[in-house]
Design a protein around this motif. Structure first.
Motif, PDB file in Angstrom:
ATOM      1  N   GLN A  16       0.833  -1.203   0.000  1.00 58.46           N
ATOM      2  CA  GLN A  16       0.000   0.000   0.000  1.00 58.46           C
ATOM      3  C   GLN A  16       0.871   1.257   0.000  1.00 58.46           C
ATOM      4  OE1 GLN A  16      -2.604   0.444   3.391  1.00 58.46           O
ATOM      5  NE2 GLN A  16      -3.898   1.890   2.292  1.00 58.46           N
ATOM      6  N   THR A  17       1.910   1.254   0.805  1.00 58.60           N
ATOM      7  CA  THR A  17       2.821   2.399   0.863  1.00 58.60           C
ATOM      8  C   THR A  17       3.522   2.601  -0.478  1.00 58.60           C
ATOM      9  OG1 THR A  17       3.179   2.051   3.224  1.00 58.60           O
ATOM     10  CG2 THR A  17       4.827   3.355   2.064  1.00 58.60           C
ATOM     11  N   LEU A  18       3.997   1.520  -1.087  1.00 65.53           N
ATOM     12  CA  LEU A  18       4.670   1.613  -2.380  1.00 65.53           C
ATOM     13  C   LEU A  18       3.721   2.110  -3.465  1.00 65.53           C
ATOM     14  CD1 LEU A  18       6.723  -1.704  -2.227  1.00 65.53           C
ATOM     15  CD2 LEU A  18       7.664   0.609  -2.224  1.00 65.53           C
ATOM     16  N   ALA A  19       2.499   1.592  -3.465  1.00 69.23           N
ATOM     17  CA  ALA A  19       1.521   2.007  -4.474  1.00 69.23           C
ATOM     18  C   ALA A  19       1.150   3.472  -4.310  1.00 69.23           C
ATOM     19  CB  ALA A  19       0.279   1.126  -4.394  1.00 69.23           C
ATOM     20  N   ALA A  20       0.963   3.917  -3.077  1.00 74.72           N
ATOM     21  CA  ALA A  20       0.610   5.320  -2.827  1.00 74.72           C
ATOM     22  C   ALA A  20       1.724   6.247  -3.312  1.00 74.72           C
ATOM     23  CB  ALA A  20       0.344   5.540  -1.344  1.00 74.72           C
ATOM     24  N   LYS A  21       2.939   5.822  -3.122  1.00 78.16           N
ATOM     25  CA  LYS A  21       4.087   6.665  -3.491  1.00 78.16           C
ATOM     26  C   LYS A  21       4.346   6.667  -4.995  1.00 78.16           C
ATOM     27  CE  LYS A  21       9.029   7.233  -2.598  1.00 78.16           C
ATOM     28  NZ  LYS A  21      10.205   6.655  -1.975  1.00 78.16           N
ATOM     29  N   ASN A  22       4.107   5.521  -5.664  1.00 82.50           N
ATOM     30  CA  ASN A  22       4.568   5.367  -7.040  1.00 82.50           C
ATOM     31  C   ASN A  22       3.486   5.151  -8.098  1.00 82.50           C
ATOM     32  OD1 ASN A  22       7.621   5.167  -6.633  1.00 82.50           O
ATOM     33  ND2 ASN A  22       6.831   3.718  -5.140  1.00 82.50           N
ATOM     34  N   CYS A  23       2.282   4.783  -7.705  1.00 81.07           N
ATOM     35  CA  CYS A  23       1.276   4.383  -8.688  1.00 81.07           C
ATOM     36  C   CYS A  23       0.098   5.350  -8.792  1.00 81.07           C
ATOM     37  CB  CYS A  23       0.714   3.003  -8.341  1.00 81.07           C
ATOM     38  SG  CYS A  23       1.958   1.723  -8.140  1.00 81.07           S
ATOM     39  N   VAL A  24      -0.317   5.878  -7.684  1.00 77.16           N
ATOM     40  CA  VAL A  24      -1.571   6.619  -7.618  1.00 77.16           C
ATOM     41  C   VAL A  24      -1.578   7.828  -8.544  1.00 77.16           C
ATOM     42  CG1 VAL A  24      -3.104   7.936  -6.108  1.00 77.16           C
ATOM     43  CG2 VAL A  24      -2.152   5.766  -5.327  1.00 77.16           C
ATOM     44  N   SER A  25      -0.515   8.598  -8.599  1.00 70.49           N
ATOM     45  CA  SER A  25      -0.527   9.813  -9.418  1.00 70.49           C
ATOM     46  C   SER A  25      -0.758   9.489 -10.893  1.00 70.49           C
ATOM     47  CB  SER A  25       0.748  10.624  -9.224  1.00 70.49           C
ATOM     48  OG  SER A  25       1.869   9.889  -9.649  1.00 70.49           O
ATOM     49  N   CYS A  26      -0.153   8.429 -11.387  1.00 64.92           N
ATOM     50  CA  CYS A  26      -0.352   8.023 -12.774  1.00 64.92           C
ATOM     51  C   CYS A  26      -1.786   7.573 -12.997  1.00 64.92           C
ATOM     52  CB  CYS A  26       0.628   6.913 -13.140  1.00 64.92           C
ATOM     53  SG  CYS A  26       0.499   6.363 -14.857  1.00 64.92           S
ATOM     54  N   HIS A  27      -2.308   6.778 -12.072  1.00 64.27           N
ATOM     55  CA  HIS A  27      -3.676   6.281 -12.210  1.00 64.27           C
ATOM     56  C   HIS A  27      -4.693   7.412 -12.111  1.00 64.27           C
ATOM     57  CE1 HIS A  27      -2.275   1.991 -10.904  1.00 64.27           C
ATOM     58  NE2 HIS A  27      -1.770   2.373 -12.052  1.00 64.27           N
ATOM     59  N   VAL A  28      -4.423   8.394 -11.286  1.00 62.92           N
ATOM     60  CA  VAL A  28      -5.306   9.561 -11.191  1.00 62.92           C
ATOM     61  C   VAL A  28      -5.302  10.310 -12.522  1.00 62.92           C
ATOM     62  CG1 VAL A  28      -5.577  11.835 -10.112  1.00 62.92           C
ATOM     63  CG2 VAL A  28      -5.188   9.827  -8.689  1.00 62.92           C
ATOM     64  N   SER A  29      -4.136  10.470 -13.119  1.00 61.40           N
ATOM     65  CA  SER A  29      -4.068  11.190 -14.397  1.00 61.40           C
ATOM     66  C   SER A  29      -4.810  10.435 -15.498  1.00 61.40           C
ATOM     67  CB  SER A  29      -2.618  11.442 -14.805  1.00 61.40           C
ATOM     68  OG  SER A  29      -1.981  10.254 -15.189  1.00 61.40           O
ATOM     69  N   MET A  30      -4.874   9.122 -15.409  1.00 65.74           N
ATOM     70  CA  MET A  30      -5.552   8.318 -16.426  1.00 65.74           C
ATOM     71  C   MET A  30      -7.054   8.201 -16.177  1.00 65.74           C
ATOM     72  SD  MET A  30      -2.592   5.346 -16.970  1.00 65.74           S
ATOM     73  CE  MET A  30      -3.745   4.071 -16.721  1.00 65.74           C
ATOM     74  N   PHE A  31      -7.466   8.092 -14.899  1.00 64.84           N
ATOM     75  CA  PHE A  31      -8.856   7.779 -14.581  1.00 64.84           C
ATOM     76  C   PHE A  31      -9.550   8.809 -13.707  1.00 64.84           C
ATOM     77  CE2 PHE A  31      -7.241   3.779 -16.020  1.00 64.84           C
ATOM     78  CZ  PHE A  31      -8.304   3.231 -16.714  1.00 64.84           C
ATOM     79  N   GLY A  32      -8.814   9.785 -13.205  1.00 63.51           N
ATOM     80  CA  GLY A  32      -9.409  10.796 -12.340  1.00 63.51           C
ATOM     81  C   GLY A  32      -9.697  10.252 -10.951  1.00 63.51           C
ATOM     82  N   GLY A  33     -10.371  11.049 -10.152  1.00 67.46           N
ATOM     83  CA  GLY A  33     -10.714  10.651  -8.789  1.00 67.46           C
ATOM     84  C   GLY A  33      -9.495  10.270  -7.991  1.00 67.46           C
ATOM     85  N   ASP A  34      -9.586   9.150  -7.301  1.00 68.22           N
ATOM     86  CA  ASP A  34      -8.443   8.675  -6.517  1.00 68.22           C
ATOM     87  C   ASP A  34      -7.600   7.655  -7.290  1.00 68.22           C
ATOM     88  OD1 ASP A  34     -10.009   6.386  -6.487  1.00 68.22           O
ATOM     89  OD2 ASP A  34     -10.197   6.290  -4.302  1.00 68.22           O
TER      90      ASP A  34
END
Length: 103
Positions: free
Chosen positions: A32-50
């Motif tokens: 969860q910590t790794l995903a929050a740091k490295n994945c979320v921003s890209c996924h937000v840019s692709m899908f919006g929201g969180d």
């Protein structure tokens, strides 16, 4: 006969446990910590929201635990996070426990 039944029960329990978690060496909390740091921003840019819509969309592309791990590894390579294989397992375990629920 009783020994055979006992052995069968023990083996059945072990097989159930091994199928219950496809990433037994992964730690979802670390993932969860790794995903929050490295994945979320890209996924937000692709899908919006969180960004979680990438995991919950109707046309979800990941259909198995092996595909999930492969996708985590592909993202690791493409984004350049430089995770070690055990860190990929942590992220896969987190995503599986949170969104996918593969057995």
């Amino acid at each position: 006969m009783m020994k055979s039944i006992t052995l069968f029960c023990i083996l059945s329990m072990l097989l159930t446990v091994s199928y219950a978690e496809p990433f037994p060496k992964g730690d979802p909390k670390i993932g969860q910590t790794l995903a929050a740091k490295n994945c979320v921003s890209c996924h937000v840019s692709m899908f919006g929201g969180d960004g979680s819509a990438i995991y919950t969309r109707a046309d979800r592309k990941i259909k198995s635990a092996q595909q999930l791990l492969s996708q985590v590894r592909a993202c690791n390579t493409n984004v350049g996070t430089n995770w070690f294989p055990e860190e990929e397992l942590h992220v896969a375990a987190y995503l599986n426990n949170t969104f996918y629920k593969f057995k």
